[in-house]
Design an enzyme around this catalytic site. Sequence first.
Site, short mmCIF file in Angstrom:
data_model
loop_
_atom_site.label_atom_id
_atom_site.label_comp_id
_atom_site.label_asym_id
_atom_site.label_seq_id
_atom_site.Cartn_x
_atom_site.Cartn_y
_atom_site.Cartn_z
N VAL A 88 48.94 43.20 35.21
CA VAL A 88 48.22 44.81 35.88
C VAL A 88 50.01 44.36 36.34
O VAL A 88 50.66 43.83 37.17
CB VAL A 88 47.47 44.86 37.30
CG1 VAL A 88 48.28 45.70 37.70
CG2 VAL A 88 46.01 44.99 36.59
N GLY A 96 42.75 48.20 43.37
CA GLY A 96 41.51 47.94 42.87
C GLY A 96 41.38 48.06 41.15
O GLY A 96 40.92 48.26 40.97
N LEU A 97 42.65 48.08 40.85
CA LEU A 97 43.23 48.33 38.77
C LEU A 97 43.03 47.36 38.27
O LEU A 97 42.34 47.70 37.77
CB LEU A 97 44.66 48.97 39.41
CG LEU A 97 44.36 50.63 39.92
CD1 LEU A 97 45.89 51.35 40.06
CD2 LEU A 97 43.10 51.29 38.67
N GLY A 98 43.24 46.25 38.74
CA GLY A 98 42.80 44.79 37.78
C GLY A 98 41.42 44.41 38.33
O GLY A 98 41.18 44.13 37.19
N LYS A 99 40.39 44.44 38.90
CA LYS A 99 39.29 44.52 38.81
C LYS A 99 38.45 46.11 38.01
O LYS A 99 37.84 45.28 37.04
CB LYS A 99 38.99 44.97 40.65
CG LYS A 99 36.92 44.50 41.13
CD LYS A 99 36.86 44.52 42.52
CE LYS A 99 35.39 44.72 42.55
NZ LYS A 99 35.31 44.63 43.96
N ASP A 122 44.31 30.81 35.75
CA ASP A 122 45.50 30.15 37.11
C ASP A 122 44.51 29.68 38.40
O ASP A 122 43.88 30.68 39.10
CB ASP A 122 46.49 31.07 37.30
CG ASP A 122 47.51 31.16 35.83
OD1 ASP A 122 46.96 29.87 35.02
OD2 ASP A 122 47.87 31.59 35.05
N GLN A 124 45.38 30.86 41.62
CA GLN A 124 45.27 31.71 42.00
C GLN A 124 44.89 33.06 42.08
O GLN A 124 44.73 33.52 42.61
CB GLN A 124 47.21 32.09 42.39
CG GLN A 124 48.07 33.03 41.28
CD GLN A 124 48.23 31.99 40.33
OE1 GLN A 124 47.97 30.80 40.42
NE2 GLN A 124 49.55 32.16 39.47
N TYR A 129 38.21 36.52 40.04
CA TYR A 129 37.70 36.69 38.98
C TYR A 129 36.20 36.06 39.81
O TYR A 129 34.90 36.61 38.93
CB TYR A 129 37.68 35.57 37.16
CG TYR A 129 39.05 36.11 36.96
CD1 TYR A 129 38.95 37.30 35.97
CD2 TYR A 129 40.07 35.57 37.15
CE1 TYR A 129 39.77 37.41 35.55
CE2 TYR A 129 41.66 36.13 35.89
CZ TYR A 129 41.45 36.90 35.01
OH TYR A 129 42.10 37.49 34.96
#
Lengths: 149, 149
Positions: A88, A96-99, A122, A124, A129
């Site tokens: 992203v 909240g866009l990655g989600k 990874d 971090q 996830y």
Amino acid sequence: MLEMTSARANQSRIFFSTQREIDLYELEELCDAVGWARRPLRKVKKALENSFLLVSMWEVKGNKKRLIGFARATSDHAFNATIWDVVVNPKFQNKGLGKALMKYTIKKLRNSDISNITLFADPQVVEFYRQLGFMQDPEGIKGMFWYPD
Amino acid sequence: MLEMTSARANQSRIFFSTQREIDLYELEELCDAVGWARRPLRKVKKALENSFLLVSMWEVKGNKKRLIGFARATSDHAFNATIWDVVVNPKFQNKGLGKALMKYTIKKLRNSDISNITLFADPQVVEFYRQLGFMQDPEGIKGMFWYPD
């Protein structure tokens, strides 16, 4: 293939898509923005062609469209899928866009009747996830990697 | 596509192959022998068709050929491969054949210029894969799974 979601950033609209035509230079620019090591475009092209699912996230302002997120999955089209290259644009992170990108990706894989969705996270992003429902080492299963010497 | 190795079991010869024509019933029999849950043959067929690499291990006695081991890998054909469904007939275990099967699989993936070979190992086989050069959680990378509710 474009689908609008309720996610918005400023006045622009955010779209998700599974269209397979991704501009390799635009994708490279996105990966550059998060500091990934450059990869040969020829290999990236081959990897996209042979991925089961390509998910792209776009910001649309007026008639301008910009690639702001990406994810892809390899799969046997039946049992397993593995998600790679989740990215992203930093300017669009923490909204909240990655989600939303991941939820869209999971939905698309589920719609394809894939039950076992996997990834390698990874350190971090393990918590990111986990919040999406991914389990770390379920029943003691370990992710393992083999690298050339 | 048949390749002989130095591995032998009794008087029979052991062959490895990447031929894609696998008898689904013979494969099911092999998976039954190790106690795996039955999977719909239609889905197994689709999974094999959409795997990047199929590796089979055969015992040849006279003019009779028997499937005694199997592994497959999904891949983007460029960067990553993930190995699934590694199985060796219990009667042929503890003879180094599982190791030979995996070494053959790794060699084939390396010959295809795949650098990142991954898998998800059940707790009881983590040590087996470690001895083959697979690393668990390198640099803190975690294997993660998403299952439907």
